[in-house]
Scaffold this active site. Structure first.
Site, PDB file in Angstrom:
ATOM      1  N   ARG A  18      32.126  28.532  33.976  1.00 59.68           N
ATOM      2  CA  ARG A  18      31.822  28.624  32.482  1.00 59.68           C
ATOM      3  C   ARG A  18      32.629  28.067  31.645  1.00 59.68           C
ATOM      4  NH1 ARG A  18      32.036  34.964  33.662  1.00 59.68           N
ATOM      5  NH2 ARG A  18      30.905  34.129  35.623  1.00 59.68           N
ATOM      6  N   LYS A  71      39.419  33.389  46.623  1.00 60.28           N
ATOM      7  CA  LYS A  71      38.345  33.959  47.260  1.00 60.28           C
ATOM      8  C   LYS A  71      38.941  34.318  48.584  1.00 60.28           C
ATOM      9  CE  LYS A  71      35.030  30.822  45.185  1.00 60.28           C
ATOM     10  NZ  LYS A  71      33.988  31.785  44.501  1.00 60.28           N
TER      11      LYS A  71
END
Length: 487
Positions: free
Chosen positions: A341, A267
Site C-alpha cells: 500500500r 515473515k
C-alpha cells in the site's frame, strides 16, 4: 503461435469433442462422419462416458482418420457456459499435447449457440501449453508440450487470433512473475519494460532512486531502502494509432514487490515462499500493455509500475518511522510487511495527476482478502458503481472471478488515524482488506473513478486447474483487456 485451420477429413492426429450429459444421448445429431458416430454411440450407450463435468477420456481410434479420440464432459447442459467451455478446451488440449499428439481437431457444432465460442477457442489454444520449465534440466527423457496445430468446424480466424492475443498477454506476465527474486529485481523489471516499449512503440519513462527522491515518492523509497537493489517507478503509455474523438484514457497501476521478506517485520519462513509473486500486479500491467498494443485497442492506456524489493537490513525503514507520500500525506509505519500500500500510494497519486477517466490498480495486497474470499476469487473495491459493473462484466466474460467488497466503514476509518501522522499503514487483523483499500483511497483524486483489485488469493496456483498452469496465474490480465476492449 499455434496454427488454426478449418477442419477437414484428415487434418489432425487427435479429435476432441465436448459433450454435456444430454448430448451423450443424442450422438446422431452431431455433424461427424458415420464411423465416428458409431464409435461414440457405442461408447455412450455402454455408459463408459456419461458427460459428467470434469470427466475426460481417451479412446485409441482404429479405422478412423484420427489416432485418438478425446471426450470431455460438461455436465448438465443448462449449466454450461463459456467459462466452462474455455476450461474444458484448455484441459483437453493440454492432455492431448502431453500424450504425444502434434495436432488437435475439435468439433463445436453442438455448442454453436454460445456467442464468442471461437474467441475462447483461441484463449484455450494459447493457454493450454504453458508451463514454467526454464530452469529444468532438459535430458533425453524430458517431454515438452508438442501440440502445434488446431482445427475446428468453426472458422473465425479474427476471433481466434484475438483470443490468442489475450492468452499471450497473460502468459507474458506469468513468465516474469514466475522468475525468482535472484533473476528479477527492480532494475531488471525496468529493463523488461523498456524492451516491451521498444518492441511495441510505447512511450516509456523510468525513475531511478534520485528521480524518486526529487519527485517525492516517499512510499516507494521507504520500502526499497533495505535492499541493495534500488527501487524504480515505471510509466508506459500506449496510444491508439487512429483514436476516436475523444478516446478514453485509463491508468492501470500495479504493485511490483520483486521479493517480499516482510522487511524488519519479517515473515515466518513458510509465508515467505511464493513471495517472488508479490510483483504480480506490476507484471500484469506489462501483459496488459502488450495486449493493448497487439490488439490495437482504441483507448489510451497508461501503465504504472511501483517497483521495490522489501528486505531487512541496517538501512531498512522501521516500525515507528513516519514517511511522506507524493501528495504530502504523512504515514506512520507500524508494520513493514504492509508495504504494498505504501508503493501504491505514490503510484496512485501520480495516476490521479494524469486526470484519466478511470484508474484500476491490481495488487497481491492482503492475506485478509484471501481469508474472506478463498484462493479462486479476487476482491473488488470501487468508488463508482458504473466502473464496478463494467469490471464485473469483464470478470464474468473471462472467468476471472471477482466479488465486490465494501469501501466504506466508519469503524475501520477510525483505525486509519495515527496520533503522530495523518495515517497509519496497518490496522488490526479483522477487516484488513477493507482497511488497505480505504488506505489507498486516501491517495486517489475523489473525482476520478477508481477500482482496487486485491488479487492475493488467485495469483498463485499450487496445481493445474482449467486455464491455469501450476505457479503464477497472472489473474486479471485478460479481464482488464476485456474491459479496455469494450471501451
Amino acid at each position: 503461435m499455434p496454427q488454426f485451420n478449418q477442419l477437414n477429413n484428415n487434418s489432425a492426429d487427435s479429435f476432441l469433442l465436448l459433450l454435456s450429459e444430454e448430448d451423450c444421448g443424442n450422438i446422431s445429431s452431431l455433424s461427424i462422419n458415420d464411423n465416428l458416430k458409431e464409435i461414440l454411440t457405442d461408447l455412450t450407450s455402454r455408459k463408459d462416458f456419461k458427460g459428467k463435468k470434469g470427466s475426460l477420456i481417451r479412446i485409441p481410434a482404429f479405422n478412423t482418420e484420427f489416432k485418438n479420440l478425446y471426450l470431455a464432459g460438461l455436465g448438465k447442459k443448462e449449466k454450461v457456459n463459456l467459462n466452462l467451455i474455455r476450461d474444458s478446451l484448455t484441459w483437453g488440449f493440454r492432455t492431448i499435447g502431453r500424450q504425444h499428439n502434434k495436432s488437435a481437431a475439435v468439433i463445436l457444432e453442438n455448442l454453436k449457440d454460445f456467442e464468442g465460442l471461437c474467441f475462447v477457442l483461441g484463449e484455450a489454444a494459447g493457454l493450454c501449453g504453458y508451463t514454467f520449465d526454464k530452469y529444468k534440466t532438459k535430458d533425453e527423457n524430458y517431454e515438452s508440450f508438442s501440440l502445434e496445430e488446431f482445427y475446428s468446424d468453426l472458422y473465425e480466424p479474427d476471433e481466434f487470433n484475438k483470443g490468442m492475443k489475450f492468452a499471450e498477454a497473460q502468459i507474458f506476465s506469468r513468465e516474469i512473475i514466475n522468475e525468482p527474486g535472484c533473476s528479477v529485481w527492480p532494475e531488471v523489471l525496468a529493463e523488461k519494460a523498456e524492451a516491451l516499449a521498444k518492441e511495441y512503440n510505447l512511450a516509456c519513462e523510468i525513475w531511478d532512486e534520485k528521480k524518486l527522491e526529487s519527485e517525492k515518492m516517499g512510499g516507494i523509497l521507504a520500502v526499497g531502502s533495505g535492499s541493495e537493489n534500488p527501487p524504480r517507478f515505471i510509466h508506459l503509455t500506449y496510444k491508439p494509432s487512429k483514436p476516436s474523438n475523444p478516446s478514453k484514457k485509463i491508468a492501470i497501476v500495479g504493485k511490483g514487490i520483486t521479493f517480499d521478506s516482510g522487511g524488519l517485520n519479517i515473515k515466518p519462513d513458510n509465508f515467505m515462499l511464493t513471495m517472488k509473486g508479490d510483483k504480480t500486479g506490476a507484471c500484469n500491467v506489462l501483459g496488459i500493455m502488450k495486449g493493448a498494443a497487439e490488439l490495437g485497442l482504441n483507448v489510451e492506456v497508461h501503465g504504472l509500475l511501483a517497483v521495490a524489493e522489501n528486505l531487512p537490513s541496517g538501512s531498512s525503514y522501521k516500525p515507528d518511522d513516519i514517511i511522506t507520500a507524493r501528495n504530502g500525506k504523512t504515514i506512520e509505519i507500524n508494520n513493514t510487511d504492509a508495504e504494498g500500500r505504501l508503493v501504491l500510494s505514490d503510484a496512485l497519486c501520480f495516476a490521479s495527476e494524469l486526470k484519466p477517466d478511470a484508474i484500476i490498480d491490481m495488487a497481491t495486497l492482503t492475506g485478509a482478502c484471501m481469508v474472506a474470499l478463498g484462493k479462486w476469487r479476487a476482491g473488488l473495491f470501487c468508488n463508482n458503481d458504473e466502473l464496478a459493473e463494467q469490471i464485473l462484466t469483464s470478470s464474468k466474460n473471462t472467468g476471472e472471478e471477482l466479488w465486490r467488497m465494501p469501501l466504506e466503514d466508519e469503524h475501520i476509518a477510525e483505525t486509519l488515524k495515527s496520533p503522530y501522522a495523518d495515517l497509519i499503514n496497518c490496522g488490526e487483523r479483522y477487516g484488513g482488506a477493507i482497511f488497505a483499500a480505504m488506505f489507498l483511497k486516501e491517495f486517489v483524486d475523489e473525482k476520478i473513478s477508481w477500482a482496487h483489485i486485491d488479487i492475493a488469493g488467485p495469483d498463485f496456483k499450487d496445481k493445474e486447474y482449467g486455464v491455469y498452469a501450476k505457479g503464477a496465474s497472472a489473474f486479471g490480465v485478460r479481464m482488464c483487456l476485456d474491459y479496455l476492449m469494450k471501451l
